[in-house]
Design an enzyme around this catalytic site. Sequence first.
Site, PDB file in Angstrom:
ATOM      1  CD  GLU A  14      17.191 -57.085  39.631  1.00  0.00           C
ATOM      2  OE1 GLU A  14      16.486 -56.602  40.535  1.00  0.00           O
ATOM      3  OE2 GLU A  14      17.946 -58.053  39.809  1.00  0.00           O
ATOM      4  CE1 TYR A  42      26.598 -49.427  44.630  1.00  0.00           C
ATOM      5  CE2 TYR A  42      28.180 -50.393  43.122  1.00  0.00           C
ATOM      6  CZ  TYR A  42      27.477 -49.300  43.575  1.00  0.00           C
ATOM      7  OH  TYR A  42      27.647 -48.074  42.976  1.00  0.00           O
TER       8      TYR A  42
END
Length: 188
Positions: free
Chosen positions: A137, A114
């Site tokens: 988050e 990611y």
Amino acid sequence: MSIKSDRWIRRMAAEHGMIEPFEAGQIKQAAGRSIVSYGTSSYGYDVRCASEFKLFTDINTTIVDPKAFDPNSFVEVKGDSCIIPPNSFALARTVEYFRIPRSVLTICLGKSTYARCGIIVNVTPLEPEWEGHVTLEFSNTTPLPARIYANEGVAQMLFLESDEVCETSYRDRGGKYQGQVGVTLPKI
């Protein structure tokens, strides 16, 4: 403090329910296709993101205030993935429920898959004797929409054990996020 190994992680999960559900090894495929890996690694545990997301929207608010956070700042999304708008963020939770031992501090780091796409995972440390689902988050730092996949690896937990047990744990302090389930919004 020392970082804990795969052997220790497996033992703590089996004997103390430190991580539930738990995978003793790395899972890299599901239904015959490659996925972002999750499960036990050499010195950590790669967690999965559940299929419930809270996607930030600025439609209902003009300022983000952690002391007076408006729950209407989020749109709920359920599914196999979540698309985060450019320069925005989403909240999610881990599939796994954690029970952190009193002598351990757990640090969360994002997965490189990611990070290399401009998606940053942020989680504060899991303190001694904290338990619950971890609220994650995800920040999309790119100028394009970004996709997060549910039920695949999103972050790695590292377990650091102190040579001295703390006097006061998160549970002792009555921490406000103790026992959280689901995606938990800011509390004061």
